[in-house]
Motif scaffolding. Structure first.
Motif, PDB file in Angstrom:
ATOM      1  N   VAL A  33       0.836  -1.205   0.000  1.00  0.00           N
ATOM      2  CA  VAL A  33       0.000   0.000   0.000  1.00  0.00           C
ATOM      3  C   VAL A  33       0.867   1.250   0.000  1.00  0.00           C
ATOM      4  O   VAL A  33       0.607   2.196  -0.760  1.00  0.00           O
ATOM      5  N   LEU A  34       1.892   1.274   0.841  1.00  0.00           N
ATOM      6  CA  LEU A  34       2.778   2.441   0.884  1.00  0.00           C
ATOM      7  C   LEU A  34       3.490   2.655  -0.451  1.00  0.00           C
ATOM      8  O   LEU A  34       3.686   3.794  -0.894  1.00  0.00           O
ATOM      9  N   THR A  35       3.877   1.590  -1.121  1.00  0.00           N
ATOM     10  CA  THR A  35       4.534   1.703  -2.419  1.00  0.00           C
ATOM     11  C   THR A  35       3.587   2.270  -3.467  1.00  0.00           C
ATOM     12  O   THR A  35       3.975   3.115  -4.279  1.00  0.00           O
ATOM     13  N   ILE A  36       2.351   1.820  -3.461  1.00  0.00           N
ATOM     14  CA  ILE A  36       1.357   2.339  -4.405  1.00  0.00           C
ATOM     15  C   ILE A  36       1.117   3.827  -4.165  1.00  0.00           C
ATOM     16  O   ILE A  36       1.054   4.624  -5.108  1.00  0.00           O
ATOM     17  N   ILE A  37       1.005   4.217  -2.902  1.00  0.00           N
ATOM     18  CA  ILE A  37       0.792   5.628  -2.577  1.00  0.00           C
ATOM     19  C   ILE A  37       1.980   6.471  -3.027  1.00  0.00           C
ATOM     20  O   ILE A  37       1.812   7.539  -3.624  1.00  0.00           O
ATOM     21  N   ALA A  38       3.188   5.997  -2.768  1.00  0.00           N
ATOM     22  CA  ALA A  38       4.387   6.736  -3.174  1.00  0.00           C
ATOM     23  C   ALA A  38       4.456   6.860  -4.696  1.00  0.00           C
ATOM     24  O   ALA A  38       4.781   7.933  -5.226  1.00  0.00           O
ATOM     25  N   GLY A  39       4.144   5.800  -5.405  1.00  0.00           N
ATOM     26  CA  GLY A  39       4.150   5.846  -6.871  1.00  0.00           C
ATOM     27  C   GLY A  39       3.121   6.816  -7.416  1.00  0.00           C
ATOM     28  O   GLY A  39       3.386   7.553  -8.372  1.00  0.00           O
ATOM     29  N   ALA A  40       1.940   6.841  -6.801  1.00  0.00           N
ATOM     30  CA  ALA A  40       0.898   7.770  -7.245  1.00  0.00           C
ATOM     31  C   ALA A  40       1.328   9.215  -7.023  1.00  0.00           C
ATOM     32  O   ALA A  40       1.089  10.085  -7.880  1.00  0.00           O
ATOM     33  N   LYS A  41       1.982   9.484  -5.897  1.00  0.00           N
ATOM     34  CA  LYS A  41       2.460  10.851  -5.635  1.00  0.00           C
ATOM     35  C   LYS A  41       3.518  11.262  -6.653  1.00  0.00           C
ATOM     36  O   LYS A  41       3.533  12.400  -7.129  1.00  0.00           O
ATOM     37  N   ILE A  42       4.406  10.351  -7.001  1.00  0.00           N
ATOM     38  CA  ILE A  42       5.452  10.656  -7.977  1.00  0.00           C
ATOM     39  C   ILE A  42       4.821  10.958  -9.337  1.00  0.00           C
ATOM     40  O   ILE A  42       5.187  11.923 -10.001  1.00  0.00           O
ATOM     41  N   LEU A  43       3.857  10.131  -9.759  1.00  0.00           N
ATOM     42  CA  LEU A  43       3.213  10.366 -11.047  1.00  0.00           C
ATOM     43  C   LEU A  43       2.433  11.672 -11.053  1.00  0.00           C
ATOM     44  O   LEU A  43       2.399  12.375 -12.060  1.00  0.00           O
ATOM     45  N   LYS A  44       1.837  12.005  -9.945  1.00  0.00           N
ATOM     46  CA  LYS A  44       1.054  13.242  -9.840  1.00  0.00           C
ATOM     47  C   LYS A  44       1.960  14.467  -9.949  1.00  0.00           C
ATOM     48  O   LYS A  44       1.583  15.463 -10.559  1.00  0.00           O
ATOM     49  N   GLU A  45       3.144  14.407  -9.375  1.00  0.00           N
ATOM     50  CA  GLU A  45       4.054  15.555  -9.325  1.00  0.00           C
ATOM     51  C   GLU A  45       5.029  15.608 -10.505  1.00  0.00           C
ATOM     52  O   GLU A  45       5.829  16.535 -10.581  1.00  0.00           O
ATOM     53  N   LYS A  46       4.992  14.667 -11.421  1.00  0.00           N
ATOM     54  CA  LYS A  46       5.988  14.639 -12.503  1.00  0.00           C
ATOM     55  C   LYS A  46       5.848  15.824 -13.448  1.00  0.00           C
ATOM     56  O   LYS A  46       6.819  16.247 -14.052  1.00  0.00           O
ATOM     57  N   SER A  47       4.650  16.390 -13.564  1.00  0.00           N
ATOM     58  CA  SER A  47       4.480  17.523 -14.473  1.00  0.00           C
ATOM     59  C   SER A  47       5.164  18.786 -13.940  1.00  0.00           C
ATOM     60  O   SER A  47       5.446  19.705 -14.696  1.00  0.00           O
ATOM     61  N   GLY A  48       5.452  18.841 -12.642  1.00  0.00           N
ATOM     62  CA  GLY A  48       6.094  19.996 -12.068  1.00  0.00           C
ATOM     63  C   GLY A  48       7.605  20.004 -12.197  1.00  0.00           C
ATOM     64  O   GLY A  48       8.277  20.971 -11.832  1.00  0.00           O
ATOM     65  N   ILE A  49       8.164  18.959 -12.754  1.00  0.00           N
ATOM     66  CA  ILE A  49       9.623  18.850 -12.881  1.00  0.00           C
ATOM     67  C   ILE A  49      10.070  19.529 -14.177  1.00  0.00           C
ATOM     68  O   ILE A  49       9.509  19.277 -15.251  1.00  0.00           O
TER      69      ILE A  49
END
Length: 51
Positions: A33-49
């Motif tokens: 569950v923690l891995t899925i949450i971390a992956g979702a946060k990374i995908l959500k924030e990738k446009s800001g890079i």
């Protein structure tokens, strides 16, 4: 007398295996569950890079 000792040892080993299995399942689900949450946060924030 010897068979009783073997029986008790097997009972203790069986109980320990069941307990260890439950703990392993809980930890595995939590990590998943923690891995899925971390992956979702990374995908959500990738446009800001910006590079």
């Amino acid at each position: 007398m010897e068979m009783e000792r073997v029986y008790k040892t097997m009972r203790n080993a069986g109980g320990a295996c069941i307990a260890l299995g439950v703990v392993t399942m809980v930890v595995g689900v939590a990590v998943g569950v923690l891995t899925i949450i971390a992956g979702a946060k990374i995908l959500k924030e990738k446009s800001g890079i910006t590079f």
